[in-house]
Scaffold this active site. Sequence first.
Site, PDB file in Angstrom:
ATOM      1  N   GLU A   1      42.312  56.136  47.968  1.00  0.00           N
ATOM      2  CA  GLU A   1      43.386  56.808  47.243  1.00  0.00           C
ATOM      3  C   GLU A   1      43.506  56.174  45.861  1.00  0.00           C
ATOM      4  O   GLU A   1      43.977  55.050  45.735  1.00  0.00           O
ATOM      5  CB  GLU A   1      44.705  56.672  47.990  1.00  0.00           C
ATOM      6  CG  GLU A   1      44.733  57.380  49.329  1.00  0.00           C
ATOM      7  CD  GLU A   1      46.053  57.193  50.044  1.00  0.00           C
ATOM      8  OE1 GLU A   1      46.678  58.207  50.407  1.00  0.00           O
ATOM      9  OE2 GLU A   1      46.479  56.041  50.242  1.00  0.00           O
TER      10      GLU A   1
ATOM     11  N   ASP B   1      43.407  52.452  51.498  1.00  0.00           N
ATOM     12  CA  ASP B   1      44.750  52.990  51.326  1.00  0.00           C
ATOM     13  C   ASP B   1      45.309  52.501  49.991  1.00  0.00           C
ATOM     14  O   ASP B   1      45.182  51.315  49.636  1.00  0.00           O
ATOM     15  CB  ASP B   1      45.632  52.508  52.481  1.00  0.00           C
ATOM     16  CG  ASP B   1      47.052  53.008  52.397  1.00  0.00           C
ATOM     17  OD1 ASP B   1      47.254  54.213  52.630  1.00  0.00           O
ATOM     18  OD2 ASP B   1      47.947  52.198  52.087  1.00  0.00           O
TER      19      ASP B   1
END
Length: 708
Positions: free
Chosen positions: A443, A414
Amino acid sequence: MCFGKPMKDTFIEAKLVSPKLIRIAFLTSLPFERFYATLIKDHREETNLNVTRFASSQGNAIAEALLETPLELGHSYFVKSNYGLVPLSVDEATDFEGFDEKFDAENEALGSLYEKDGTLFSLYAPLASSVSLKIEKQNENVFSLFCLSRKENGVWSIFLQGDWKNAQYVYQVVNSEVLRETIDPYAKASTANGERSVVLCEDDFLLPQWKEGLKPLKSYTEAIIYEGSVRDLTISQNTNIIHKGKYLGLIEENRHTKMGHKAGLAYFQELGFTHLQLLPIYDFKTVDELHPEKGYNWGYDPSQYFVPEGSYASHPEDPLSRIKDAKAMIDILHKNGFRLIMDVVFNHVYDWQTSSFEKTVPNFYFRKKENGQLSNASGCGNVLYSERPMVRKLIVEAAKWWIDFYGVDGFRFDLMGLIDVETVRKIEEYGKSQDPSFMVYGEGWNMGGDSKVALSSMDNAKMLPGFAFFNDGFREVAKRFFGGDLSERDAFRYCYLGSSEQTSTSHPRFLSPSQSLNYVECHDNKTYYDYLHYTKNISDEKELLARSKLVLGAILFSFGIPFIHAGEEIGQTKYGKDNTYNAGDDFNEFDYSLLDSRYSMALYFKDCFLLRKKLSFLSNASLEEIKTFTQIENISSGLRITFSGDLEEFKEVNVFFNPSNEPFTCMLDADQDILLMDGDALPVGIKAMSVLVPKCSMLVVALKKAIS
């Protein structure tokens, strides 16, 4: 022990601002007098302070005292003056030059290390003046208190003889004369809601991980990733899954919907994807583990990095249940041919002030801006200082724990663009040393990060050749193009090749398609169905579902790593909402009743999965090879992609995409087999030299090699 207090109407604060300098600040309504001060160490030793500066103005004053030698951390300190007595804060010391080198404990084993004849407890707390262990043996209901000893590297430890298996404990840590009770940042087990840490006997959980039967990955592009959460995939009342919202619910065999279609594990097997990516399964904060039905959260609010989430356990009141169930879930997924990707949030915690990190080492674990304020680049109130060696150690050790003890097959990071490159490289190196098929991706947004070191954003993709990134360029272009915006056709041609090829308008974003994770929706986006309905204002249900199937076909037949969000294959809605992290089951659960009504859509994507695997050149070819056998051309309002050459059993394969509302016809050089289609054209299984590509559809045809 009480040493008095500041004088009436007077506020005093004393802080160590450099290794040899103490600054004392006053607010008082009293007239200032000649100032003197002494330093009290460990409630005994008193040393007169050499006050080198004293300045006052309208009730405010600053005094500075220079020490002869750098202050030795790990002791209790008070400053006594003619204005009163106050504790000396040493929290700023974590920012002093050389702190990380002086208090390097990277080779220390932290946490609780259990053996039958005794357990070693070790806590990193270099600023603390004292650390105590408050512990209760299993079933005794009486706490004992033990004082820990400090090493020069800032580690406090104690070895307790006897059998302490499953004992519950917390630490009492005194920093700058403030006592705070905290769980162990390195604890491997916990009571419900993270109230106490638990001593874990690892040998009690030596189960087979069933990895031997998993097919090795030659390239990331051989993976087909399916994303969901434990709760969302099992909570539906439309199935006979027994352990709803639980780890065990994911691995129950022979489950089905009310209409008899496959559900849970059986449904996964029918779809045929290779990797299941689960939203966070480490311990997160905002769901009451004893009453999970009263709340909902995806889990991007980390609490304990080494401990599985308890609300997914069959018996959350039992500290061992979550461990047994999480291990069983991963093991049985392996046994059934699935690899497990774990979504990890190593960029922030739920609440930095109440975290075990801040309680044990204040002013240490979280990144700051240049002006000294806490960084909020994550948008969640804090950012982990991942490049700091002892913070990196915790992150890497947590990752290793999930790899070794639980057998996870990869990590989805993340907000990976907030984590430094060296930290994620260490995790990649270890994961692939244990399993060459280990996957790492995340990400890669460039969010600033308030750091002076290289961070793991897409801008640094060349520094991370073994990592893949969520390709938001593919996402946005594909959404628009297959939503009917034909002006995006050229942009999609670039995305189709994994955003890795130089074009007249775009530079390569990635080194190769194996770095491009192709998707149009994930957990925190609008579903593609909702994008079409609420953003593009398409109301015709037939068109909505046709375009939903079309875009998934584009994901599966593009170069890169296909990523599918659970429910995407059946056109699921979240009623126009996007970031439904705490919106509850109504917005987030996999809709098995919708699966019953649209089961043919699921079967269509099963066929897509199978065909992608069969067309192995989509996943095994290098970028240079792709350039030699791939031709992309505009045709009518759509695209024709032609693959020609030595394609195993095929001489030529053609993929047609038609995002327009009009069908088009294409003439081929020879009769070709229709391998996959959607729409109202010819049925699969026959040959055609002229093909009709219906509106809002994809068609795949191929010319087989002559049999010699």
